[in-house]
Structures are given as C-alpha cells and as structure tokens.
Design a protein around this motif. Structure first.
Motif, short mmCIF file in Angstrom:
data_model
loop_
_atom_site.label_atom_id
_atom_site.label_comp_id
_atom_site.label_asym_id
_atom_site.label_seq_id
_atom_site.Cartn_x
_atom_site.Cartn_y
_atom_site.Cartn_z
N PHE A 32 -12.87 -3.37 7.41
CA PHE A 32 -13.08 -2.20 6.55
C PHE A 32 -12.38 -0.96 7.11
O PHE A 32 -11.84 -0.16 6.35
CB PHE A 32 -14.57 -1.92 6.35
CG PHE A 32 -15.23 -2.86 5.38
CD1 PHE A 32 -14.69 -3.10 4.13
CD2 PHE A 32 -16.41 -3.51 5.72
CE1 PHE A 32 -15.28 -3.96 3.24
CE2 PHE A 32 -17.03 -4.37 4.82
CZ PHE A 32 -16.47 -4.61 3.58
N ALA A 33 -12.38 -0.81 8.42
CA ALA A 33 -11.68 0.32 9.03
C ALA A 33 -10.19 0.22 8.76
O ALA A 33 -9.54 1.23 8.45
CB ALA A 33 -11.96 0.37 10.53
N ASP A 34 -9.65 -1.00 8.85
CA ASP A 34 -8.23 -1.20 8.54
C ASP A 34 -7.93 -0.88 7.08
O ASP A 34 -6.93 -0.22 6.78
CB ASP A 34 -7.81 -2.63 8.85
CG ASP A 34 -7.75 -2.93 10.35
OD1 ASP A 34 -7.76 -1.97 11.14
OD2 ASP A 34 -7.70 -4.13 10.70
N VAL A 35 -8.77 -1.33 6.19
CA VAL A 35 -8.58 -1.06 4.76
C VAL A 35 -8.67 0.44 4.49
O VAL A 35 -7.86 1.00 3.75
CB VAL A 35 -9.60 -1.84 3.91
CG1 VAL A 35 -9.61 -1.36 2.46
CG2 VAL A 35 -9.33 -3.33 3.97
N GLU A 36 -9.63 1.07 5.12
CA GLU A 36 -9.78 2.52 4.95
C GLU A 36 -8.53 3.25 5.43
O GLU A 36 -8.04 4.17 4.76
CB GLU A 36 -11.01 3.01 5.71
CG GLU A 36 -11.32 4.47 5.50
CD GLU A 36 -12.58 4.90 6.22
OE1 GLU A 36 -13.22 5.85 5.71
OE2 GLU A 36 -12.94 4.32 7.26
N GLU A 37 -8.00 2.84 6.56
CA GLU A 37 -6.78 3.46 7.10
C GLU A 37 -5.60 3.23 6.14
O GLU A 37 -4.82 4.15 5.89
CB GLU A 37 -6.46 2.90 8.49
CG GLU A 37 -5.31 3.57 9.17
CD GLU A 37 -5.53 5.05 9.41
OE1 GLU A 37 -4.53 5.80 9.33
OE2 GLU A 37 -6.68 5.47 9.66
N MET A 38 -5.48 2.03 5.62
CA MET A 38 -4.40 1.74 4.66
C MET A 38 -4.55 2.59 3.40
O MET A 38 -3.55 3.10 2.87
CB MET A 38 -4.39 0.25 4.30
CG MET A 38 -3.90 -0.62 5.44
SD MET A 38 -3.71 -2.41 5.13
CE MET A 38 -4.74 -2.79 3.79
N LEU A 39 -5.77 2.78 2.93
CA LEU A 39 -5.99 3.61 1.74
C LEU A 39 -5.63 5.08 2.01
O LEU A 39 -5.04 5.74 1.15
CB LEU A 39 -7.44 3.51 1.27
CG LEU A 39 -7.84 2.19 0.61
CD1 LEU A 39 -9.34 2.15 0.37
CD2 LEU A 39 -7.08 2.00 -0.70
N LYS A 40 -5.96 5.56 3.21
CA LYS A 40 -5.59 6.93 3.56
C LYS A 40 -4.08 7.09 3.60
O LYS A 40 -3.54 8.08 3.08
CB LYS A 40 -6.19 7.31 4.93
CG LYS A 40 -7.66 7.59 4.90
CD LYS A 40 -8.17 7.92 6.30
CE LYS A 40 -9.67 8.12 6.31
NZ LYS A 40 -10.19 8.37 7.67
N GLU A 41 -3.40 6.13 4.21
CA GLU A 41 -1.94 6.18 4.26
C GLU A 41 -1.35 6.12 2.85
O GLU A 41 -0.40 6.85 2.53
CB GLU A 41 -1.39 5.02 5.09
CG GLU A 41 -1.64 5.17 6.58
CD GLU A 41 -1.20 3.95 7.37
OE1 GLU A 41 -0.47 3.08 6.83
OE2 GLU A 41 -1.60 3.85 8.55
N HIS A 42 -1.91 5.28 2.01
CA HIS A 42 -1.43 5.16 0.63
C HIS A 42 -1.63 6.49 -0.11
O HIS A 42 -0.73 6.95 -0.82
CB HIS A 42 -2.16 4.02 -0.08
CG HIS A 42 -1.70 3.78 -1.47
ND1 HIS A 42 -0.45 3.29 -1.76
CD2 HIS A 42 -2.33 3.96 -2.67
CE1 HIS A 42 -0.32 3.18 -3.07
NE2 HIS A 42 -1.45 3.59 -3.64
N GLN A 43 -2.79 7.11 0.08
CA GLN A 43 -3.06 8.40 -0.56
C GLN A 43 -2.10 9.47 -0.06
O GLN A 43 -1.60 10.28 -0.83
CB GLN A 43 -4.51 8.84 -0.31
CG GLN A 43 -4.91 10.10 -1.04
CD GLN A 43 -4.84 9.95 -2.55
OE1 GLN A 43 -5.29 8.98 -3.11
NE2 GLN A 43 -4.25 10.92 -3.22
#
Length: 103
Positions: free
Chosen positions: A83-94
């Motif tokens: 989940f931390a990895d997914v959250e980081e990927m979503l932040k980068e995407h945003q």
C-alpha cells in the motif's frame, strides 16, 4: 450485547459460562475442537491422565494460534509495504499530471 448462560463439557467436566450471545457459536466450536483433540491424543498416544492430555491439547492449539498470528502479522506487514508503494506511485502520478497541466 445480550449475554446467555451456557454449559459446556470439556474432558468430562461441565463448565457453566456466561457469554455474549454472538460468541456462543464460536465457544461451542472451540469446545468441540478441544474435545476432538482430547480424543485424538488419548487414542494416538495412550495418555490416560486427563491433566496431561489437556496440557498437550493446550500446547498444540496455542502453538497453532501463534503460528497463524505470526503468519497474519507477516502478511499484514507485506500489505502495508504494498500500500505504501501504491500510495507513492499515486503521488508521483498526481505530480506528473500537475506538471503536464502547468505546461
């Protein structure tokens, strides 16, 4: 929460209990498991003393519980990392979207 009075039999002894109604089925299933393990130990290991049988049953069930708890804890830690990895990927995407919108 409503409480109910039940009587359970473990190793030939009757125990009166006051339990939450929603826990009654779980307790009865636990009692069945304990009694089945007692029969299994008496049959397979020729242990006659009920106290010894109960000790062996307790040891086996608690060790299984600890193993399951450790496995669940490891899985939870792994999920937290995912989940931390997914959250980081979503932040980068945003951030990428924001950068594109600014251009």
């Amino acid at each position: 929460m409503s409480e109910v009075n039940i009587k359970v039999e473990i190793a030939g002894s009757i125990f009166p209990l006051k339990v939450n109604a929603e826990d009654e089925q779980n307790i009865k299933e636990a009692v069945d498991l304990i009694n089945n393990k007692i029969v299994e130990f008496e049959k397979n290991y020729a242990i006659k003393d009920k106290k010894d049988v109960l000790g062996m049953v307790m040891l086996q069930l608690v060790s299984q519980l600890y193993k399951q708890a450790n496995n669940a804890e490891k899985e939870l830690s792994h999920l937290k990392l995912l989940f931390a990895d997914v959250e980081e990927m979503l932040k980068e995407h945003q951030q990428n979207i924001n950068t594109i919108e600014e251009e």
